[in-house]
Write an enzyme that holds these catalytic residues in place. Structure first.
Site, PDB file in Angstrom:
ATOM      1  N   GLU A 235       0.867  -1.175   0.000  1.00 32.50           N
ATOM      2  CA  GLU A 235       0.000   0.000   0.000  1.00 32.50           C
ATOM      3  C   GLU A 235       0.902   1.222   0.000  1.00 32.50           C
ATOM      4  OE1 GLU A 235      -3.117  -0.059  -0.467  1.00 32.50           O
ATOM      5  OE2 GLU A 235      -3.480  -2.199  -0.215  1.00 32.50           O
TER       6      GLU A 235
ATOM      7  N   CYS B 147      -1.884   9.423   2.323  1.00 29.77           N
ATOM      8  CA  CYS B 147      -1.416   8.880   1.041  1.00 29.77           C
ATOM      9  C   CYS B 147      -2.389   9.162  -0.096  1.00 29.77           C
ATOM     10  CB  CYS B 147      -1.154   7.377   1.155  1.00 29.77           C
ATOM     11  SG  CYS B 147      -2.599   6.404   1.605  1.00 29.77           S
TER      12      CYS B 147
END
Length: 450
Positions: A207, A241
């Site tokens: 991720e 993110c």
């Protein structure tokens, strides 16, 4: 480290983690630990990131509850074998798929959402019947220390163990042979994790991140776009993110956007540098990096800073700027302008596949064009960040923004191996499959495979 992993392998190989009852029991325990320590979790997040209690609950704690509750509610269904069709050539037989635990899992979590991005994958590892070692970030000291205490005092280390420390601890762990590694962090470190995993052919979930664009097209509701841009960029002071990383807008609409951007910054965070609800940058090191990124840039709004806090900042982007070549991870929004929308849409190219794209337009043809022509981990029309809140949508990147998905049922699948099972009867045996393969047998096989 090796002894710990060996003990976890032994615990797993004795089938302790595999039953439905064991998994449910420990998911409930995990949920109760969180409920009983909500205030301590909020305090730790405030110490590390300056998050208000409200933001900590909304962006971390509530999402962990959502994931755990989903897994508890749906675990029996997720574990149930799934029947599939069996072709006539395999008469008499039955075929089905079953999810089995991968085994011993390593989870390496980041500092920006130190509670959410540690506990959500941990819940998935438990639900899928694995053991887990959880390596937390050294930057989020208070939250990492609290999670270590809460997990290690409530679970046997042969089942779950939290380890804190610097990158040398991560390197030691990555040299061991796990059955799966779940890593959340930067693309640069993700490449190192992948290289380490390749030595043992260990499966991976990465991720990562990247530069997620925010496109505001000519028909967009500019006031709403600015409001949701401020929300998406300033949650956790941009240390997200999936935060919008740069803005693309028509030159003629920039001033209007700027007006509403200022309005909503003031509405959400009156005097941000002196507002206790406006988060801070995680460390001096990360703060100095952001200040250095602004050097020599054309700042059109903000830019002031104080004690690890940086004002919401708009910058007129230069193509060769570091702001446009690396993920920002802070409350800085570079702006790229265009004059003609059609010309821009024809010429715009993503440098890499981002974790997400945000596009403000109600034009269905434009939505279809963008959806078709650009690859990203996810795409959101007329909003920011909220795709993460839908546990029915898989979350993950593509290319340099990551590989693998999780959330909801995808979390269970990520930490499981999908095993194919075929059961044949010993009462019937059709000779067409056996040698020699005569012309007549080939004709029959062709008919069966139509």
């Amino acid at each position: 480290m090796l002894t710990l992993l060996d003990n976890q392998k032994k615990f797993f190989n004795e089938h302790n983690t595999k039953s439905y009852e064991f998994r449910i029991k420990n998911l409930v325990i995990l949920r109760e630990i969180i409920k009983n320590n909500e205030t301590l979790i909020k305090e730790a997040l405030y110490e590390d990131l300056g998050k208000s209690y409200g933001e900590s609950y909304m962006t971390e704690i509530s999402m962990v509850y959502s994931e755990i509750n989903y897994l508890i509610k749906n675990l029996k269904r997720l574990m149930k074998p799934k029947k599939v069709k069996t072709p006539i050539s395999l008469f008499k037989g039955k075929s089905y798929k079953v999810y089995e635990p991968l085994g011993n899992v390593l989870i390496i979590s980041p500092w920006n959402y130190p509670f959410l991005l540690a506990i959500n994958p941990l819940a998935g590892a438990i639900a899928s019947g694995n053991t887990a070692i959880l390596k937390l970030s050294e930057y989020s000291k208070s939250t990492s220390s609290l999670i270590l205490e809460l997990i290690n005092t409530n679970f046997d280390e042969s089942f779950i163990k939290v380890i804190n420390g610097d990158k040398s601890v991560s390197e030691s762990l990555l040299n061991l042979r796990f059955d799966h590694i779940f890593f959340t962090g930067s693309t640069t470190v993700g490449k190192i994790v992948m290289e380490k995993a390749s030595k043992h052919l260990t499966s991976l979930t990465l991720e990562l991140g990247g530069k997620s664009p925010l496109l505001i097209l000519d028909d967009a509701n500019i006031k709403l776009a600015a409001k949701r841009a401020v929300f998406g960029k300033l949650i956790n002071a941009g240390q997200t993110c999936i935060a919008p990383d740069y803005l693309i807008i028509n030159t003629l609409r920039l001033e209007e956007f700027k007006k509403w951007f200022i309005y909503y910054v003031d509405k959400f965070y009156k005097d941000p540098l002196n507002n206790d609800t406006y988060p801070k940058i995680i460390s001096e090191k990360h703060f100095e990096r952001l200040i250095n990124l602004l050097e020599g840039e054309n700042i059109i709004l903000g830019g002031k800073h104080k004690k690890q806090k940086l004002e919401p900042t708009l910058v007129k982007a230069k193509k060769d700027s570091s702001l446009m070549s690396e993920e920002i991870f802070g409350p800085i929004l570079p702006v790229i302008t265009y004059k003609e929308e059609n010309d821009f849409l024809k010429s715009f190219k993503l440098a890499e596949k981002p974790l997400t794209m945000y596009v403000f337009t109600n034009d269905k043809n434009k939505q279809k064009e963008i959806l078709t022509n650009y690859s990203s981990g996810s795409i959101v029309f007329n909003d920011t960040l909220m795709q993460f809140a839908n546990k029915n949508l898989p979350f993950g990147g593509v290319g340099l923004s990551g590989q693998g998905k999780y959330h909801g049922s995808e979390t269970f699948k990520t930490f499981s191996h999908l095993k194919s099972v075929l059961k044949r009867s010993d009462k019937v045996d059709i000779n067409v499959r056996y040698m020699p393969f005569t012309d007549e047998k080939i004709k029959i096989i062709k008919r069966l495979n139509k």
